[in-house]
Design a protein around this motif. Structure first.
Motif, PDB file in Angstrom:
ATOM      1  N   SER A 258       6.910   7.813 -12.225  1.00 43.03           N
ATOM      2  CA  SER A 258       5.645   7.101 -12.471  1.00 43.03           C
ATOM      3  C   SER A 258       5.769   5.927 -13.425  1.00 43.03           C
ATOM      4  O   SER A 258       4.754   5.454 -13.952  1.00 43.03           O
TER       5      SER A 258
ATOM      6  N   ARG B   2       7.154  12.219  -7.185  1.00 42.41           N
ATOM      7  CA  ARG B   2       6.063  11.897  -8.119  1.00 42.41           C
ATOM      8  C   ARG B   2       4.898  12.862  -7.916  1.00 42.41           C
ATOM      9  O   ARG B   2       4.395  13.452  -8.874  1.00 42.41           O
ATOM     10  N   ASN B   3       4.453  13.023  -6.671  1.00 39.49           N
ATOM     11  CA  ASN B   3       3.335  13.912  -6.391  1.00 39.49           C
ATOM     12  C   ASN B   3       3.652  15.361  -6.739  1.00 39.49           C
ATOM     13  O   ASN B   3       2.834  16.079  -7.325  1.00 39.49           O
TER      14      ASN B   3
ATOM     15  N   LEU C 133       3.652  15.988 -10.574  1.00 38.38           N
ATOM     16  CA  LEU C 133       2.306  15.980 -11.135  1.00 38.38           C
ATOM     17  C   LEU C 133       1.506  17.205 -10.698  1.00 38.38           C
ATOM     18  O   LEU C 133       0.772  17.805 -11.492  1.00 38.38           O
TER      19      LEU C 133
ATOM     20  N   GLU D 116      -0.096  20.227 -13.069  1.00 39.67           N
ATOM     21  CA  GLU D 116      -1.483  20.693 -12.973  1.00 39.67           C
ATOM     22  C   GLU D 116      -1.533  22.216 -12.755  1.00 39.67           C
ATOM     23  O   GLU D 116      -2.366  22.910 -13.342  1.00 39.67           O
TER      24      GLU D 116
ATOM     25  N   ASP E 176      -0.995  14.454 -22.204  1.00 41.20           N
ATOM     26  CA  ASP E 176      -1.816  14.678 -21.018  1.00 41.20           C
ATOM     27  C   ASP E 176      -2.200  16.144 -20.850  1.00 41.20           C
ATOM     28  O   ASP E 176      -3.268  16.458 -20.319  1.00 41.20           O
TER      29      ASP E 176
ATOM     30  N   ARG F 145       0.327   7.725 -13.271  1.00 43.68           N
ATOM     31  CA  ARG F 145       0.448   9.149 -12.952  1.00 43.68           C
ATOM     32  C   ARG F 145      -0.752   9.634 -12.127  1.00 43.68           C
ATOM     33  O   ARG F 145      -1.541  10.462 -12.571  1.00 43.68           O
TER      34      ARG F 145
ATOM     35  N   ILE G  64      -1.955  11.185  -8.271  1.00 37.33           N
ATOM     36  CA  ILE G  64      -1.471  11.886  -7.074  1.00 37.33           C
ATOM     37  C   ILE G  64      -2.198  11.294  -5.864  1.00 37.33           C
ATOM     38  O   ILE G  64      -3.424  11.416  -5.737  1.00 37.33           O
TER      39      ILE G  64
END
Length: 432
Positions: free
Chosen positions: A66, A148-149, A152, A156, A200, A427, A429
Motif C-alpha cells: 500500500s 494488498r487486499n 488488509l 480486519e 490503525d 490502505r 480494500i
C-alpha cells in the motif's frame, strides 16, 4: 544449428521488403528491443502481451504493501507506443509453428520473419499443490493487489476476533524466499508493524504474532557480498523479523506452514517469493529448453535448434559466456542489455555487418531493507555500500527506471510523503 557471424537476412540489404519482427512480452527486454529496432523503417514491429500495460516488477511489493498505487509503476502500451511505429496486440501465445513461421494467438494468427521471446517467467511452486493454492505469489500487478487486499482483510479479521490464539495466527506472516523481493517485503512489513498497524488497529496492541523469512540458502541475498549478507540479517533481526536459513517451506494449508526441518509455524499468510520458472510454449522443442525451462540461446540470443527465433531476458539461458556457465542472472539489467544488443544486431543484419555477441555489463546489485536502510554491491561485489547512502542510490536507480515522467513524479511524491509521515493513505480494500 550453426551460429554464423551473420544470418541469411544480413545479405538482404536495406532496399529489400520490410521484415516483420514479432515480440512476445512487454517487460524490460521486450520494450527495449521494440523501441530501439522500431527506429529503423525496414522493420515492422509487433509486440504481444496479455496485459495492456507495461509495469515495473521491482516495485510490486510497494503496491502490495500500500505504499504505491498500481498506476505509479505501470503504463499503457498503446499510449507508450504512440508515434513509435510499434503495433500492439493484447493476446497470449497458444503455440508456434516454426516451419511456417506462424504464431498462433488466442484471437488470431501472425506470420513473422523474426520471432523474439521476451516472455519473462512465472512463479515456481516446485510442485507443491497446497502452497500454490494457498500462498500469495509476488510476480504481477494482480498478485500485488491480491496481497494488498488479503493483508488488509486479515488485519480486519484479527481486530474482530476474540480468540487470542486465532489472532496470533492471523498476525503471523511467513515470507518464503530470501532474495531481494523477499527481503524487501519482510522489511516493509516489519516497518508497517512498527509505525502503522498499531495506529490503525489500537485494539491489537500487545498481541503476539511475528514476521518470518525463510530461505534454503545459508545467507539472505545470496549472490551479494558477505557484508551485505551480514547487514541484511542484522537489520531484519533488529526490525523483529525472525530469519530462518538453510530451511525450505514444504507445505501450507492456510493455517500452518511446514518447514523442511520439521518445524511448523501457525500463520495466516504465506507470501511466496522463492523461485521462478520460464514461460514455455507449444512448438518450442524440449531440446531447446535448459535450466529453469529457459530457452537455450547462442551468443546472439538465437534459440538453439530454431531458425529466426530468439529469446532474451528471463526467457533465455545463454551458456556461451564463460563468466556465467549456468546462464546470466534473471535481473532487469540483463533483460535491458539483451534487448538493446539484439536490436543492434537486427540493424546489423540489414546492413550485412557482423553481429555482436552479448556481453553482460554487471552494474551491481541492490536491495532496500528498511525505512533508512539499503545495501548496494558494485564492481562484482568488490565495493559494498550500506545505510542511508545506499538507500538514496536505490531510490534514484528505481526512480529513473520507471518508463515516463508521470510515473516518476507520482512515485517520488508518494515516497516523500511516506518517509516524512511514516505513513501512507492507500490502505483501501477494493473488490473487483
Amino acid at each position: 544449428m550453426s551460429t554464423p557471424k551473420t544470418t541469411p537476412a544480413a545479405t538482404d540489404g536495406v532496399q529489400n521488403a520490410v521484415k516483420k519482427i514479432v515480440i512476445v512480452g512487454g517487460g524490460f527486454a521486450g520494450i527495449n528491443l521494440a523501441e530501439q529496432v522500431a527506429k529503423n523503417r525496414n522493420y515492422q514491429v509487433i509486440l504481444l502481451d496479455k496485459n495492456n500495460y507495461n509495469y515495473f516488477p521491482p516495485l510490486l511489493y510497494q503496491v502490495a504493501t500500500s505504499f504505491l498505487d498500481p498506476s505509479d509503476i505501470s503504463y499503457p502500451f498503446r499510449k507508450m507506443f504512440r508515434n513509435k511505429r510499434i503495433s500492439y496486440r493484447m493476446a497470449e501465445v497458444v503455440k508456434i509453428d516454426p516451419s511456417s513461421q506462424t504464431v498462433h494467438l488466442t484471437n488470431e494468427e501472425l506470420t513473422y520473419d523474426y520471432l523474439v521471446f521476451a516472455s519473462g517467467a512465472r512463479i515456481n511452486f516446485f510442485g507443491m499443490e497446497n502452497v500454490q493454492k494457498n500462498a500469495i505469489p509476488m510476480k504481477t500487478i494482480d498478485d500485488a493487489l491480491h496481497m494488498r487486499n488479503a493483508l488488509l482483510q486479515t488485519m480486519e479479521q484479527a481486530a474482530m476476533t476474540k480468540d487470542m490464539a486465532e489472532r496470533k495466527k492471523l498476525l503471523t506472516i511467513v515470507v518464503a524466499g530470501g532474495g531481494p523481493t523477499g527481503v524487501e517485503i519482510a522489511g516493509m512489513l516489519a516497518e508497517m508493524k512498527k509505525n502503522i498497524f498499531l495506529k490503525d488497529y489500537p485494539e491489537l496492541k500487545g498481541t503476539p504474532g511475528g514476521i518470518y523469512i525463510v530461505d534454503g540458502g545459508k545467507n539472505l541475498l545470496g549472490p551479494m557480498s558477505e557484508k551485505t549478507h551480514q547487514e541484511a540479517y542484522k537489520v531484519l533481526s533488529e526490525l523483529g523479523v525472525k530469519v530462518k536459513l538453510n530451511t525450505q517451506v514444504k507445505d501450507y494449508d492456510q493455517h500452518e506452514v511446514t518447514l523442511s526441518t520439521g518445524e511448523t509455524i501457525e500463520a495466516g499468510t504465506l507470501i511466496w517469493a522463492a523461485g521462478i520458472t520460464a514461460n514455455t510454449f507449444e512448438g518450442i522443442p524440449e531440446t531447446s529448453l535448459g535450466i529453469g525451462r529457459r530457452m537455450i540461446t547462442n551468443e546472439y540470443n538465437q534459440v538453439i535448434g530454431l531458425e529466426n527465433v530468439y529469446a532474451i531476458g528471463d526467457a533465455s539461458v545463454q551458456i556461451t559466456d564463460e563468466r556465467y556457465p549456468k546462464g546470466h542472472p534473471q535481473l532487469a539489467q540483463v533483460a535491458i542489455q539483451q534487448g538493446r544488443n539484439l536490436a543492434k544486431n537486427f540493424i546489423a543484419m540489414l546492413k550485412g555487418k557482423p553481429l555482436s555477441a552479448f556481453n553482460y555489463f554487471d552494474k551491481g546489485d541492490m536491495a532496500i531493507i528498511g525505512r533508512n536502510k539499503a545495501v548496494v554491491d558494485l564492481f562484482k561485489n568488490k565495493l559494498h555500500i550500506g545505510g542511508i547512502m545506499a538507500l538514496f542510490m536505490w531510490l534514484f536507480v528505481h526512480l529513473i527506471s520507471l518508463v515516463n515522467y508521470r510515473n516518476k513524479l507520482k512515485t517520488l511524491y508518494n515516497w516523500g510523503t511516506a518517509y516524512v509521515s511514516k505513513d501512507q493513505s492507500l490502505r483501501m480494500i477494493f473488490r473487483s
